[in-house]
Every structure is written in C-alpha cells, then in structure tokens.
Design a protein around this motif. Structure first.
Motif, PDB file in Angstrom:
ATOM      1  N   GLN A 195       0.459   4.289  -2.912  1.00 12.80           N
ATOM      2  CA  GLN A 195       0.319   5.814  -2.266  1.00 12.80           C
ATOM      3  C   GLN A 195       1.278   6.665  -2.769  1.00 12.80           C
ATOM      4  OE1 GLN A 195      -2.900   5.923  -1.731  1.00 12.80           O
ATOM      5  NE2 GLN A 195      -3.086   3.657  -1.451  1.00 12.80           N
TER       6      GLN A 195
ATOM      7  N   ARG B  45      -6.020  -2.571   0.698  1.00 10.01           N
ATOM      8  CA  ARG B  45      -7.434  -2.074   1.172  1.00 10.01           C
ATOM      9  C   ARG B  45      -8.593  -2.773   0.591  1.00 10.01           C
ATOM     10  NH1 ARG B  45      -6.047   3.040   3.028  1.00 10.01           N
ATOM     11  NH2 ARG B  45      -3.970   3.655   2.913  1.00 10.01           N
TER      12      ARG B  45
ATOM     13  N   ASP C 174      -2.070  12.576  -7.900  1.00 12.61           N
ATOM     14  CA  ASP C 174      -3.286  12.496  -7.285  1.00 12.61           C
ATOM     15  C   ASP C 174      -3.444  12.968  -6.215  1.00 12.61           C
ATOM     16  OD1 ASP C 174      -5.695  11.226  -6.529  1.00 12.61           O
ATOM     17  OD2 ASP C 174      -4.703   9.616  -5.687  1.00 12.61           O
TER      18      ASP C 174
ATOM     19  N   ASP D 206       1.034  -1.239  -0.039  1.00 16.66           N
ATOM     20  CA  ASP D 206      -0.217  -0.081   0.057  1.00 16.66           C
ATOM     21  C   ASP D 206       0.799   1.122  -0.067  1.00 16.66           C
ATOM     22  OD1 ASP D 206      -2.649   1.166   0.220  1.00 16.66           O
ATOM     23  OD2 ASP D 206      -1.899   1.944   2.221  1.00 16.66           O
TER      24      ASP D 206
ATOM     25  N   LEU E 250      -6.058   2.499  -4.994  1.00 18.47           N
ATOM     26  CA  LEU E 250      -6.270   0.867  -5.176  1.00 18.47           C
ATOM     27  C   LEU E 250      -5.462   0.522  -6.080  1.00 18.47           C
ATOM     28  CD1 LEU E 250     -10.026   0.204  -4.244  1.00 18.47           C
ATOM     29  CD2 LEU E 250      -8.023   0.121  -2.634  1.00 18.47           C
TER      30      LEU E 250
ATOM     31  N   GLY F 153      -6.616  13.338  -4.575  1.00 15.84           N
ATOM     32  CA  GLY F 153      -7.954  12.920  -4.045  1.00 15.84           C
ATOM     33  C   GLY F 153      -7.796  12.587  -2.548  1.00 15.84           C
ATOM     34  N   ASN F 154      -9.130  12.446  -2.114  1.00 18.55           N
ATOM     35  CA  ASN F 154      -9.336  12.469  -0.717  1.00 18.55           C
ATOM     36  C   ASN F 154      -9.546  10.788  -0.145  1.00 18.55           C
ATOM     37  OD1 ASN F 154     -11.924  11.821  -2.046  1.00 18.55           O
ATOM     38  ND2 ASN F 154     -12.952  13.343  -0.695  1.00 18.55           N
ATOM     39  N   LYS F 155      -9.587   9.837  -1.664  1.00 17.30           N
ATOM     40  CA  LYS F 155      -9.344   8.633  -1.243  1.00 17.30           C
ATOM     41  C   LYS F 155      -8.094   8.143  -1.632  1.00 17.30           C
ATOM     42  CE  LYS F 155     -14.494   7.561  -1.890  1.00 17.30           C
ATOM     43  NZ  LYS F 155     -15.626   6.859  -2.268  1.00 17.30           N
ATOM     44  N   PRO F 156      -7.547   6.900  -0.801  1.00 15.94           N
ATOM     45  CA  PRO F 156      -6.430   6.216  -1.261  1.00 15.94           C
ATOM     46  C   PRO F 156      -6.511   5.491  -2.376  1.00 15.94           C
ATOM     47  CG  PRO F 156      -7.371   5.299   0.642  1.00 15.94           C
ATOM     48  CD  PRO F 156      -8.261   6.399   0.394  1.00 15.94           C
TER      49      PRO F 156
END
Length: 85
Positions: free
Chosen positions: A40, A74, A48, A36, A55, A50-53
């Motif tokens: 990231q 995740r 990126d 992970d 995948l 964004g507010n989401k990790p």
C-alpha cells in the motif's frame, strides 16, 4: 507475526546481490511477496489514488515480464491480521 521481524527490501536486495555474485543472476524470479502495509505504501508512492487497495505492483518489463510484488493478505481465504505499526 509482527512485520518488524520481516526482512526489509534492503535485506532482500542484499540476498539477491549475493545470488548474482554466486553466478545465479540468470535464474528466473516470478513474484516477491510483501506485507500489505508495504504494497500500500509503494502504491501510494507510485501515485495510486484509487479507492481499492493494491494487490500487486509491477516493475520493469520490456523484453522480459515485469518483476511483481504481491501481497497475499487481501486474497480470498487469507487470514485476517491487524497491521503492526
């Protein structure tokens, strides 16, 4: 397992280069699983915010499907492990 024990992207590239040299370069590859923390870091480097990790990341494409890097950490049902720094 400690991520410091995992092979690196350079290690994977060397293995893949050896397979290509061995005549296996035309065989298909679908997904490369990475920790992970790696996905990231690559997502941030790609811009990126964004507010989401992330995948999955896709690289290349064109006439063929893209090379995909995915983290299983995740996905639903994945064991929860603390990142090692």
């Amino acid at each position: 397992m400690n991520e410091q024990n995992f092979p690196t992207i350079a290690d994977a590239a060397a293995v893949l280069a050896d397979l290509v040299k061995g005549g296996y370069g035309a065989l298909p590859v679908q997904i490369i699983v990475v920790p992970d923390t790696t996905i990231q870091a690559l997502a941030r480097a790609a811009g990126d915010a964004g507010n989401k990790p992330a995948l999955m990341l896709e690289y290349g494409g064109g006439e063929r499907l893209p090379v995909c890097l995915i983290t299983a950490s995740r996905l639903p049902g994945a064991p929860v492990t603390a990142p090692s720094h």
